[in-house]
Design an enzyme around this catalytic site. Structure first.
Site, mmCIF file in Angstrom:
data_model
loop_
_atom_site.group_PDB
_atom_site.id
_atom_site.type_symbol
_atom_site.label_atom_id
_atom_site.label_comp_id
_atom_site.label_asym_id
_atom_site.label_seq_id
_atom_site.Cartn_x
_atom_site.Cartn_y
_atom_site.Cartn_z
ATOM 1 C CG HIS A 56 26.080 3.069 38.318
ATOM 2 N ND1 HIS A 56 27.698 3.129 37.648
ATOM 3 C CD2 HIS A 56 25.244 3.246 37.093
ATOM 4 C CE1 HIS A 56 27.431 3.322 36.427
ATOM 5 N NE2 HIS A 56 26.109 3.368 35.951
ATOM 6 C CG HIS A 58 22.649 1.599 34.922
ATOM 7 N ND1 HIS A 58 23.027 2.976 34.664
ATOM 8 C CD2 HIS A 58 21.487 1.434 35.255
ATOM 9 C CE1 HIS A 58 22.055 3.645 35.024
ATOM 10 N NE2 HIS A 58 20.904 2.901 35.217
ATOM 11 C CG ASP A 60 26.433 -0.596 30.767
ATOM 12 O OD1 ASP A 60 25.647 -0.535 31.832
ATOM 13 O OD2 ASP A 60 27.021 0.316 30.274
ATOM 14 C CG HIS A 61 28.593 0.357 34.670
ATOM 15 N ND1 HIS A 61 29.625 1.136 34.794
ATOM 16 C CD2 HIS A 61 27.941 0.733 33.743
ATOM 17 C CE1 HIS A 61 29.461 2.134 33.907
ATOM 18 N NE2 HIS A 61 28.353 1.725 33.246
ATOM 19 C CG HIS A 112 24.335 7.464 35.795
ATOM 20 N ND1 HIS A 112 23.726 7.917 34.577
ATOM 21 C CD2 HIS A 112 24.587 6.347 35.860
ATOM 22 C CE1 HIS A 112 23.768 6.751 33.962
ATOM 23 N NE2 HIS A 112 24.240 5.796 34.791
ATOM 24 C CG ASP A 134 27.918 4.956 33.368
ATOM 25 O OD1 ASP A 134 28.874 4.861 33.110
ATOM 26 O OD2 ASP A 134 26.905 4.492 33.189
ATOM 27 C CG HIS A 172 29.818 4.407 28.777
ATOM 28 N ND1 HIS A 172 29.478 3.115 28.354
ATOM 29 C CD2 HIS A 172 29.160 4.169 30.072
ATOM 30 C CE1 HIS A 172 28.555 2.485 29.044
ATOM 31 N NE2 HIS A 172 28.442 3.184 30.100
HETATM 32 ZN ZN LIG Z 1 25.131 3.894 34.189
#
Ligand SMILES: [Zn+2]
Length: 260
Positions: A56, A58, A60-61, A112, A134, A172
């Site tokens: 996805h 985001h 941090d991914h 999410h 996530d 995470h």
């Molecule tokens: Zn995320």
């Protein structure tokens, strides 16, 4: 024989590195939110990268994806999303992605975020493996960003229908905090209480609590247990509402977690 390496990054992210054949240095990285920890790991273990798999949009991914793709001259696989222009090959529900001698099946699991996908790997010699980004966490689930509670509820129900021995690789390390919240919902859940002790010990030794086993999630994750009276009663009491459907209980449970 497939091997999964764990690359911890930032404060609580995991980048998962798939090595389809232990005898070959070829690997695939899931959700590299930064390039440097991946370079360092590959160098140290004499591995090379053949592809990048994103779940996805985001940051941090995905933030390491473009640089890694450029360095290794490889493709970036991911959902069809305007928010991830780096993706060079879009993946959709039911697609199969060949990763060396194994293949991953794509599940679209919005909730999410709207653009969220998961990678499900079935091999003859191991349990099914799910890279869920996530969406599902150990004893929890992702927050709602651009998705909605009914979508996330549906996504988690699809995941919950996978075989008991499915290993879930989440994005995470949130397990201990999730357990503290879950105990406010099901204080008498003995599986949850014993899990807390086990997971605390792992963290004290610096060991990841992931992957998690789907059967254990069904017994300890309140977000997969909205159909049970124990969860319904607590959510109604804590949210001061009368709730009828499992989806309503799920939505209220998600709100309670946001405020926890
Ligand atoms: Zn995320």
């Amino acid at each position: 024989m497939l091997h999964i390496h764990t690359i911890p990054a930032f404060t609580d992210n995991y980048f998962w590195l798939l090595q389809p054949d232990i005898g070959s240095p070829d690997t695939y990285i899931v959700d590299p939110g930064a390039a440097q920890p991946v370079y360092d790991y590959l160098t140290k273990h004499k591995l090379t990268l053949q592809g990048i798999l994103l779940t996805h949009h985001h940051h941090d991914h995905i933030d390491g994806a473009a640089e890694l793709a450029e360095s290794f001259k490889i493709l970036i696989y991911g959902p069809d999303s305007k928010r991830i222009p780096q993706v060079t090959q879009h993946l959709y529900e039911g697609n199969r992605l060949q990763l060396g001698n194994i293949s991953a099946e794509i599940m679209e699991i919005p909730g999410h975020t709207l653009d969220h996908i998961a990678y499900l790997i079935n091999t003859p010699d191991s349990s099914p493996l799910l890279f869920s980004g996530d969406t599902l966490f150990a004893v929890g689930c992702g927050r709602l960003f651009d998705g909605t509670a009914p979508l996330l509820h549906q996504a988690l129900q699809r995941i919950a229908a996978l075989p008991d021995d499915t290993l879930v690789f989440c994005g995470h390390e949130y397990t201990l905090a999730n357990i503290r919240f879950a105990l406010t919902i099901e204080p008498d859940n003995t599986d949850l209480k014993s899990r807390q002790e086990i997971e605390i010990q792992k963290r004290e030794r610096g060991v990841p609590t992931l992957p998690t086993l789907l059967d254990l999630e069904r017994r300890t994750n309140p977000f997969l247990r909205c159909h049970l009276n124990s969860v319904r009663t607590s959510v109604e009491r804590l949210s001061n509402q009368t709730l009828t459907t499992d989806a309503e209980i799920f939505a209220s449970l998600r709100l309670l977690k946001d405020r926890f």
